[in-house]
Design a protein around this motif. Sequence first.
Motif, PDB file in Angstrom:
ATOM      1  N   PRO A 132       0.804  -1.232   0.000  1.00 55.72           N
ATOM      2  CA  PRO A 132       0.000   0.000   0.000  1.00 55.72           C
ATOM      3  C   PRO A 132       0.830   1.272   0.000  1.00 55.72           C
ATOM      4  N   MET A 133       0.156   2.350  -0.360  1.00 56.63           N
ATOM      5  CA  MET A 133       0.813   3.658  -0.345  1.00 56.63           C
ATOM      6  C   MET A 133       1.017   4.114   1.094  1.00 56.63           C
ATOM      7  N   GLN A 134       2.131   4.780   1.320  1.00 57.34           N
ATOM      8  CA  GLN A 134       2.375   5.346   2.647  1.00 57.34           C
ATOM      9  C   GLN A 134       1.409   6.496   2.880  1.00 57.34           C
ATOM     10  N   ARG A 135       0.935   6.613   4.112  1.00 58.93           N
ATOM     11  CA  ARG A 135       0.023   7.720   4.443  1.00 58.93           C
ATOM     12  C   ARG A 135       0.864   8.908   4.888  1.00 58.93           C
ATOM     13  N   LEU A 136       1.321   9.679   3.944  1.00 53.82           N
ATOM     14  CA  LEU A 136       2.198  10.786   4.320  1.00 53.82           C
ATOM     15  C   LEU A 136       1.423  11.951   4.914  1.00 53.82           C
ATOM     16  N   TYR A 137       0.094  11.924   4.831  1.00 57.43           N
ATOM     17  CA  TYR A 137      -0.657  12.971   5.542  1.00 57.43           C
ATOM     18  C   TYR A 137      -0.644  12.726   7.053  1.00 57.43           C
ATOM     19  N   ASN A 138      -0.073  11.633   7.459  1.00 57.37           N
ATOM     20  CA  ASN A 138       0.103  11.361   8.899  1.00 57.37           C
ATOM     21  C   ASN A 138       1.466  11.831   9.398  1.00 57.37           C
ATOM     22  N   GLN A 139       2.152  12.624   8.593  1.00 59.06           N
ATOM     23  CA  GLN A 139       3.487  13.123   8.930  1.00 59.06           C
ATOM     24  C   GLN A 139       4.518  12.005   9.114  1.00 59.06           C
ATOM     25  N   GLU A 140       4.272  10.875   8.476  1.00 60.47           N
ATOM     26  CA  GLU A 140       5.289   9.812   8.517  1.00 60.47           C
ATOM     27  C   GLU A 140       6.488  10.274   7.701  1.00 60.47           C
ATOM     28  N   SER A 141       7.644   9.709   8.028  1.00 57.24           N
ATOM     29  CA  SER A 141       8.821  10.016   7.244  1.00 57.24           C
ATOM     30  C   SER A 141       8.765   9.160   5.972  1.00 57.24           C
ATOM     31  N   PRO A 142       8.954   9.765   4.801  1.00 57.47           N
ATOM     32  CA  PRO A 142       8.808   8.974   3.567  1.00 57.47           C
ATOM     33  C   PRO A 142       9.825   7.838   3.474  1.00 57.47           C
ATOM     34  N   PHE A 143       9.330   6.695   3.072  1.00 55.32           N
ATOM     35  CA  PHE A 143      10.194   5.529   2.876  1.00 55.32           C
ATOM     36  C   PHE A 143      10.597   5.454   1.409  1.00 55.32           C
ATOM     37  N   PHE A 144      11.830   5.100   1.163  1.00 53.73           N
ATOM     38  CA  PHE A 144      12.236   4.848  -0.223  1.00 53.73           C
ATOM     39  C   PHE A 144      13.426   3.912  -0.250  1.00 53.73           C
ATOM     40  N   LEU A 145      13.609   3.266  -1.378  1.00 52.36           N
ATOM     41  CA  LEU A 145      14.796   2.453  -1.609  1.00 52.36           C
ATOM     42  C   LEU A 145      15.633   3.164  -2.657  1.00 52.36           C
ATOM     43  N   CYS A 150       7.450   9.097  -7.516  1.00 56.05           N
ATOM     44  CA  CYS A 150       6.360   9.386  -6.569  1.00 56.05           C
ATOM     45  C   CYS A 150       6.397  10.875  -6.237  1.00 56.05           C
ATOM     46  N   ARG A 151       5.406  11.602  -6.725  1.00 49.96           N
ATOM     47  CA  ARG A 151       5.420  13.066  -6.555  1.00 49.96           C
ATOM     48  C   ARG A 151       5.146  13.445  -5.106  1.00 49.96           C
ATOM     49  N   GLY A 152       4.434  12.575  -4.382  1.00 50.03           N
ATOM     50  CA  GLY A 152       4.151  12.853  -2.974  1.00 50.03           C
ATOM     51  C   GLY A 152       5.423  12.794  -2.145  1.00 50.03           C
ATOM     52  N   ARG A 153       6.197  11.755  -2.363  1.00 48.50           N
ATOM     53  CA  ARG A 153       7.455  11.600  -1.619  1.00 48.50           C
ATOM     54  C   ARG A 153       8.391  12.771  -1.951  1.00 48.50           C
ATOM     55  N   ALA A 154       8.461  13.094  -3.233  1.00 47.73           N
ATOM     56  CA  ALA A 154       9.320  14.206  -3.655  1.00 47.73           C
ATOM     57  C   ALA A 154       8.838  15.509  -3.024  1.00 47.73           C
ATOM     58  N   TYR A 155       7.537  15.688  -2.958  1.00 40.37           N
ATOM     59  CA  TYR A 155       6.985  16.920  -2.386  1.00 40.37           C
ATOM     60  C   TYR A 155       7.339  17.031  -0.901  1.00 40.37           C
ATOM     61  N   VAL A 156       7.184  15.927  -0.191  1.00 35.45           N
ATOM     62  CA  VAL A 156       7.456  15.956   1.255  1.00 35.45           C
ATOM     63  C   VAL A 156       8.948  16.201   1.516  1.00 35.45           C
ATOM     64  N   LEU A 157       9.790  15.591   0.721  1.00 35.13           N
ATOM     65  CA  LEU A 157      11.231  15.722   0.978  1.00 35.13           C
ATOM     66  C   LEU A 157      11.822  17.027   0.444  1.00 35.13           C
ATOM     67  N   CYS A 161      -3.896  12.226  -2.972  1.00 35.16           N
ATOM     68  CA  CYS A 161      -3.419  10.844  -2.864  1.00 35.16           C
ATOM     69  C   CYS A 161      -2.963  10.658  -1.413  1.00 35.16           C
ATOM     70  N   PRO A 162      -2.963   9.440  -0.885  1.00 41.54           N
ATOM     71  CA  PRO A 162      -2.525   9.274   0.506  1.00 41.54           C
ATOM     72  C   PRO A 162      -1.074   9.702   0.746  1.00 41.54           C
ATOM     73  N   THR A 163      -0.270   9.740  -0.318  1.00 42.87           N
ATOM     74  CA  THR A 163       1.126  10.126  -0.116  1.00 42.87           C
ATOM     75  C   THR A 163       1.377  11.598  -0.451  1.00 42.87           C
ATOM     76  N   ASP A 215       4.359   2.274  -5.685  1.00 40.61           N
ATOM     77  CA  ASP A 215       5.609   3.031  -5.769  1.00 40.61           C
ATOM     78  C   ASP A 215       6.352   2.642  -7.052  1.00 40.61           C
ATOM     79  N   PRO A 216       6.557   3.614  -7.956  1.00 43.89           N
ATOM     80  CA  PRO A 216       7.163   3.262  -9.250  1.00 43.89           C
ATOM     81  C   PRO A 216       8.573   2.688  -9.130  1.00 43.89           C
ATOM     82  N   PHE A 217       9.271   3.030  -8.049  1.00 40.82           N
ATOM     83  CA  PHE A 217      10.641   2.525  -7.911  1.00 40.82           C
ATOM     84  C   PHE A 217      10.684   1.172  -7.197  1.00 40.82           C
TER      85      PHE A 217
END
Lengths: 106, 290
Positions: free
Chosen positions: B144-157, B271-278, B220-222, B184-186
């Motif tokens: 599943p997609m990470q719920r970044l609206y919960n202020q989680e730290s984005p996960f990535f490989l 992932c535009r959400g992860r990029a946006y948060v970081l 999106c959730p992320t 996650d496209p990556f």
Amino acid sequence: MDITKKIRRNPDVMWREEDEALAGVQDSLDRGEVVEDVGTAVLFSGGTMLSINYLGLEIWKLCENRSLDEVVQELLSQFEVDESVLREDVQAFLDELSQKGFILYE
Amino acid sequence: MELAAPITIYWDLGPEQGLVEKICSDIISCRPLMLQLFSPAVEPGCPALAVLNSFKDSPIAISLTVPAAALSFPAATLLENYKLKELLISCDTLEGAAAGWSSVSNYSGAAKGISFQVTRENRHELPSLLGFCRQQGIQRVVLPMQRLYNQESPFFLSRQEQQHLSGLLAAAGGTEGLNLTIHDPFIWRAFYPAIPFPQAGCQAANTMLAVDPRGTVYPCPTLPVPLGSLTAASLKEIMVSGIKKDFRRKLLENPAQCLACVEIKECRGGCRGRAYVLNGTLDGLDVACR
């Protein structure tokens, strides 16, 4: 492909007519305009989404226990078009649907 | 294709009933094809059952995700009275997947599967998880997609980590026989190195919208950019709002930092959400591409 085989929609496919686009297409058709690039429905299955135009939607709606020939005959009663051209278009569209797993042949 | 209304809505339920009826009615009127519902609990009187009851006459397909711990007997049997497309057991360890799967062994309603939240800590378990699923006859697996609206730290490989994981997955039998959903496209690249990511770029605010437990709507959730609140507007109003349309327009542009990259046609900015948060902007690159 055996043209006498019955076509069936894959029951896993979810789909929706796009009301606003469909209304716009009907207005355009009344004005004699070309509408083939306008998506009027979306099909979705297994992560794959397909946008289909007005003719595609009409074909999709007929894909229930009909053969290619029966689909073509139904469409000929709705559209003023050369049968060989229509048959070619329907065949190409069904090939795409089949390749994506959206329809099955029985 | 740009849609007037999303085909999938993600809705994470909270413990309270407050807005449930209103949100159900809003969602039904927007005619999505799927509702991806997450519920922290399944028990008599819980919001999840109220939602399922509201959707009983709707053609909208519902995928319900519930934490393994919340599905112990008799919770799962409660769900048998409702129309579901699938029931996903949420877990983040292999052990949790095994316990969760065992707790729904008697459930005979919808198709069942595993929703495995990948993290930096548990990513090494992915090959074993797929092996476990094959062994148990579990075909459906969702990352599943990470719920970044919960202020989680984005996960990535990183790219190197993706390649390492790819090798481990291939050695463990790959993805054969499994129906996998990977957002996650990556991470997709680790699972399917030879197959391009199937979605044509980020689908936030187009084919999807997300609703958090407080009724706030996100693209999106992320992507933690609120588009509006269902306490103040209807989902349809938010869907056609200038805020949503402007945001979608911005998302359709490739990130400025990626414009010179030769891979942009394939990854479309990741992932535009992860990029946006970081990065704090939609113009930053997704670190997972490095």
